[in-house]
Write a protein that holds these residues in place. Structure first.
Motif, PDB file in Angstrom:
ATOM      1  N   CYS A  52      20.906  32.057  36.486  1.00 53.68           N
ATOM      2  CA  CYS A  52      19.606  32.451  37.376  1.00 53.68           C
ATOM      3  C   CYS A  52      18.650  33.202  36.617  1.00 53.68           C
ATOM      4  O   CYS A  52      18.817  33.874  35.591  1.00 53.68           O
ATOM      5  N   GLU A  53      17.410  33.092  36.963  1.00 51.00           N
ATOM      6  CA  GLU A  53      16.574  34.210  36.655  1.00 51.00           C
ATOM      7  C   GLU A  53      16.168  35.271  37.779  1.00 51.00           C
ATOM      8  O   GLU A  53      16.089  34.807  38.619  1.00 51.00           O
ATOM      9  N   LEU A  54      16.054  36.594  37.154  1.00 49.91           N
ATOM     10  CA  LEU A  54      15.810  37.936  38.068  1.00 49.91           C
ATOM     11  C   LEU A  54      14.730  38.308  37.449  1.00 49.91           C
ATOM     12  O   LEU A  54      14.230  38.821  36.319  1.00 49.91           O
ATOM     13  N   THR A  55      13.303  38.599  38.619  1.00 55.07           N
ATOM     14  CA  THR A  55      12.592  39.281  38.252  1.00 55.07           C
ATOM     15  C   THR A  55      12.183  40.490  39.042  1.00 55.07           C
ATOM     16  O   THR A  55      12.648  40.582  40.440  1.00 55.07           O
ATOM     17  N   PHE A  56      11.711  41.573  38.495  1.00 55.81           N
ATOM     18  CA  PHE A  56      11.744  43.039  39.004  1.00 55.81           C
ATOM     19  C   PHE A  56      10.363  43.640  38.895  1.00 55.81           C
ATOM     20  O   PHE A  56       9.872  43.439  37.944  1.00 55.81           O
ATOM     21  N   THR A  57       9.873  43.561  40.093  1.00 59.40           N
ATOM     22  CA  THR A  57       8.327  43.931  40.255  1.00 59.40           C
ATOM     23  C   THR A  57       8.133  45.257  40.852  1.00 59.40           C
ATOM     24  O   THR A  57       8.385  45.427  42.059  1.00 59.40           O
ATOM     25  N   ASP A  58       8.070  46.226  40.236  1.00 56.56           N
ATOM     26  CA  ASP A  58       7.787  47.666  40.924  1.00 56.56           C
ATOM     27  C   ASP A  58       8.947  47.879  41.758  1.00 56.56           C
ATOM     28  O   ASP A  58       8.756  48.399  42.929  1.00 56.56           O
ATOM     29  N   ALA A  95      21.822  51.928  32.134  1.00 58.45           N
ATOM     30  CA  ALA A  95      22.480  50.818  33.210  1.00 58.45           C
ATOM     31  C   ALA A  95      22.280  51.341  34.662  1.00 58.45           C
ATOM     32  O   ALA A  95      22.045  52.513  34.992  1.00 58.45           O
ATOM     33  N   PHE A  96      21.683  50.174  35.707  1.00 59.20           N
ATOM     34  CA  PHE A  96      21.381  50.557  36.906  1.00 59.20           C
ATOM     35  C   PHE A  96      22.063  49.544  37.843  1.00 59.20           C
ATOM     36  O   PHE A  96      22.452  48.548  37.574  1.00 59.20           O
ATOM     37  N   LEU A  97      22.534  50.060  39.116  1.00 58.76           N
ATOM     38  CA  LEU A  97      22.924  49.220  40.213  1.00 58.76           C
ATOM     39  C   LEU A  97      21.739  48.888  41.129  1.00 58.76           C
ATOM     40  O   LEU A  97      21.292  49.807  41.770  1.00 58.76           O
ATOM     41  N   VAL A  98      21.559  47.617  41.262  1.00 61.90           N
ATOM     42  CA  VAL A  98      20.310  47.041  41.839  1.00 61.90           C
ATOM     43  C   VAL A  98      20.813  46.073  42.932  1.00 61.90           C
ATOM     44  O   VAL A  98      21.390  45.083  42.663  1.00 61.90           O
ATOM     45  N   ASP A  99      20.583  46.358  44.092  1.00 56.75           N
ATOM     46  CA  ASP A  99      20.967  45.535  45.405  1.00 56.75           C
ATOM     47  C   ASP A  99      19.916  44.567  45.169  1.00 56.75           C
ATOM     48  O   ASP A  99      18.532  44.776  45.066  1.00 56.75           O
ATOM     49  N   LEU A 100      20.470  43.156  45.256  1.00 49.92           N
ATOM     50  CA  LEU A 100      19.377  41.983  45.199  1.00 49.92           C
ATOM     51  C   LEU A 100      18.561  41.751  46.458  1.00 49.92           C
ATOM     52  O   LEU A 100      17.744  40.890  46.031  1.00 49.92           O
ATOM     53  N   ASP A 101      18.579  42.529  47.632  1.00 51.82           N
ATOM     54  CA  ASP A 101      17.651  42.213  48.541  1.00 51.82           C
ATOM     55  C   ASP A 101      16.681  43.664  48.598  1.00 51.82           C
ATOM     56  O   ASP A 101      15.916  43.617  49.565  1.00 51.82           O
ATOM     57  N   THR A 102      16.565  44.393  47.543  1.00 56.09           N
ATOM     58  CA  THR A 102      15.744  45.325  47.325  1.00 56.09           C
ATOM     59  C   THR A 102      14.483  44.631  47.247  1.00 56.09           C
ATOM     60  O   THR A 102      14.167  43.644  46.564  1.00 56.09           O
ATOM     61  N   PRO A 103      13.336  45.417  47.920  1.00 57.74           N
ATOM     62  CA  PRO A 103      11.992  44.891  47.735  1.00 57.74           C
ATOM     63  C   PRO A 103      11.486  44.875  46.144  1.00 57.74           C
ATOM     64  O   PRO A 103      11.779  45.703  45.690  1.00 57.74           O
ATOM     65  N   GLY A 104      10.724  43.652  45.838  1.00 60.28           N
ATOM     66  CA  GLY A 104      10.458  43.831  44.400  1.00 60.28           C
ATOM     67  C   GLY A 104      11.394  42.958  43.476  1.00 60.28           C
ATOM     68  O   GLY A 104      11.209  42.423  42.488  1.00 60.28           O
ATOM     69  N   VAL A 105      12.672  42.558  44.124  1.00 59.89           N
ATOM     70  CA  VAL A 105      13.570  41.825  43.368  1.00 59.89           C
ATOM     71  C   VAL A 105      13.428  40.346  43.846  1.00 59.89           C
ATOM     72  O   VAL A 105      13.682  39.937  44.899  1.00 59.89           O
ATOM     73  N   GLU A 106      13.406  39.363  42.782  1.00 52.08           N
ATOM     74  CA  GLU A 106      13.431  37.982  42.960  1.00 52.08           C
ATOM     75  C   GLU A 106      14.372  37.309  42.265  1.00 52.08           C
ATOM     76  O   GLU A 106      14.509  37.399  41.178  1.00 52.08           O
ATOM     77  N   ASP A 113      18.223  65.164  38.577  1.00 55.92           N
ATOM     78  CA  ASP A 113      18.595  64.951  39.851  1.00 55.92           C
ATOM     79  C   ASP A 113      17.850  64.679  40.938  1.00 55.92           C
ATOM     80  O   ASP A 113      17.915  64.977  41.949  1.00 55.92           O
ATOM     81  N   ALA A 114      16.615  64.733  40.381  1.00 58.00           N
ATOM     82  CA  ALA A 114      15.375  64.376  41.334  1.00 58.00           C
ATOM     83  C   ALA A 114      14.749  63.087  41.059  1.00 58.00           C
ATOM     84  O   ALA A 114      14.676  62.394  39.931  1.00 58.00           O
ATOM     85  N   GLY A 115      13.822  62.549  41.968  1.00 62.16           N
ATOM     86  CA  GLY A 115      12.892  61.488  41.688  1.00 62.16           C
ATOM     87  C   GLY A 115      13.914  60.309  41.916  1.00 62.16           C
ATOM     88  O   GLY A 115      14.891  59.768  42.204  1.00 62.16           O
ATOM     89  N   GLY A 116      13.345  59.457  40.650  1.00 59.86           N
ATOM     90  CA  GLY A 116      14.108  58.266  40.330  1.00 59.86           C
ATOM     91  C   GLY A 116      13.133  57.498  39.461  1.00 59.86           C
ATOM     92  O   GLY A 116      12.786  57.884  38.608  1.00 59.86           O
ATOM     93  N   TYR A 117      13.546  55.892  39.651  1.00 62.42           N
ATOM     94  CA  TYR A 117      12.736  55.200  38.767  1.00 62.42           C
ATOM     95  C   TYR A 117      12.086  53.880  39.151  1.00 62.42           C
ATOM     96  O   TYR A 117      12.386  53.581  40.345  1.00 62.42           O
ATOM     97  N   VAL A 118      11.227  53.584  38.644  1.00 61.86           N
ATOM     98  CA  VAL A 118      10.374  52.006  38.995  1.00 61.86           C
ATOM     99  C   VAL A 118      10.738  50.934  37.975  1.00 61.86           C
ATOM    100  O   VAL A 118      10.558  51.269  36.588  1.00 61.86           O
TER     101      VAL A 118
END
Length: 396
Positions: free
Chosen positions: A223-229, A196-207, A153-158
């Motif tokens: 499409c292609e999705l790239t996740f950088t940190d 599984a994760f819910l990822v907003d596509l306007d999050t920094p690091g998402v292309e 319940d703490a922190g998160g993920y990269v």
């Protein structure tokens, strides 16, 4: 066995059929020419679908969805399948994986998706991990909070990695992303634990980038999705850590029924067009449909189409009874998608040279049919699922 539709199901078929004829089909040529749906047109169709009560028909009533059973949904998808996929998908079915949302996730993702305010896409496939999902390289690594606590319940993920062949990501607001969060030992060696994760596509690091052009389903882009940190709070994890594979399996059953149903709808549209051509086109002083070389394949097309529809409706009925197996869904997807390929190929042959001309829609259906045997599990994967279910009880 009871094969009659209920009054409600007949009404649903009629309503969706009219929507396809009046609101979707008139734009098919424009979408094909542009390889895109103009944003204003997309908004208009979505609004009309919501007004007609067709939007999010697969989601539970308590979330604001239509709450349709699997058989009724199959009938809906069959009718929608008679038009192009880019237009069909505007009458959206949010991923049923979103039913796993809890707490704030419901107000941030689930409910807006059901209302048509936000749109999801599913990010699973990778350049090096197509059918072998558990070999994916996209990883979500746990990070501790400021106190050094790294509990559940703490922190998160990269998040880091790349996904490709992600359908309609260019029209989505967020993605349901599957990533490796650890490993486990299995009889076949070390395998990734998937979350599984819910990822907003306007999050920094998402292309988000448009993928290569595809011959199938113009206007519906992969499409292609790239996740950088990409930083992900623990609250954006969907379900428990390591249980993403189970969520994925839940989605794939419904998705494979959807592919089967839309394949049947397209096959029926192609058969109707082919029958009209065979009855009206004359050679040697008579309609070409009178020649056995044309009429016998038409008989085979009609027979196989009925078989595919019954197989798919049977799987949907079993889904409603809680007894559908992976084999049931695999059989429906395999047979219906391959049937569509056979029917469209025979249609081209019946139309002759005109079947390949852009002036007629046959070449479009022929091109569009090819991808159905690949996505949502290739035909080879479906055969593997079916054969495994037959052999395992015998110890093989």
């Amino acid at each position: 066995m009871e094969f009659r539709l209920t009054d409600e199901q007949r009404m649903i078929v009629e309503t969706v059929g009219k929507f396809v004829t009046n609101e979707l089909d008139p734009h098919a040529d424009e979408v094909e020419r542009l390889d895109a749906i103009p944003p204003q047109l997309a908004r208009s169709i979505r609004e009309k679908a919501i007004e007609a009560g067709l939007y999010a028909a697969n989601m539970p009533v308590e979330t604001g969805g239509g709450g349709l059973d699997a058989v009724s949904l199959t009938l809906v998808e069959r009718e929608l399948g008679k038009t192009g996929l880019a237009l069909q998908m505007l009458v959206a079915r949010p991923s049923n994986i979103l039913e796993a949302c809890e707490g704030e996730q419901r107000t941030r993702y689930l409910l807006p998706a059901v209302r048509g305010e936000r749109h999801d896409c599913l990010a699973m496939t990778e350049p090096g991990a197509g059918s072998d999902v558990r070999s994916m390289r996209t990883r979500a690594v746990r990070v501790a909070d400021g106190s050094g606590n790294s509990g559940d319940d703490a922190g998160g993920y990269v998040l880091n990695g790349t996904k490709h062949f992600i359908s309609h990501a260019d029209m989505a607001d967020f993605a349901i992303v599957f990533a490796a969060t650890g490993t486990e030992e299995t009889p076949r060696g070390t395998k990734n634990l998937i979350t599984a994760f819910l990822v907003d596509l306007d999050t920094p690091g998402v292309e988000v980038r448009r993928g290569s052009g595809c011959v199938s389903h113009r206007g519906y882009h992969q499409c292609e999705l790239t996740f950088t940190d990409v930083p992900l709070p623990a609250g954006q994890r969907l379900g428990e850590e390591g249980e993403g594979f189970a969520l994925m399996g839940r989605w794939l059953g419904a998705s494979r029924l959807q592919v089967a149903a839309t394949s049947i709808g397209r096959a029926r549209r192609v058969l109707d067009l082919t029958l009209e051509w065979a009855a009206g086109r004359e050679q040697f002083g008579q309609p070409v449909g009178r020649f056995q070389g044309v009429s016998f394949p038409l008989a085979d097309m009609a027979t196989e189409l009925e078989a595919a529809e019954l197989l798919t409706l049977r799987a949907a009925w079993k889904h409603d009874q809680g007894t559908m197996t992976d084999r049931d869904a695999a059989m429906a997807k395999l047979y219906a998608s391959e049937l569509l390929g056979r029917i469209t190929d025979q249609a081209v042959q019946t139309f002759g040279g005109m079947g390949l001309m852009a002036e007629l829609p046959i070449e479009r259906y022929w091109r569009d049919a090819r991808v159905e045997r690949i996505w949502d599990g290739t035909s080879e994967i479906q055969r593997h699922i079916i054969s495994r279910s037959l052999l395992r009880p015998l110890g093989a």
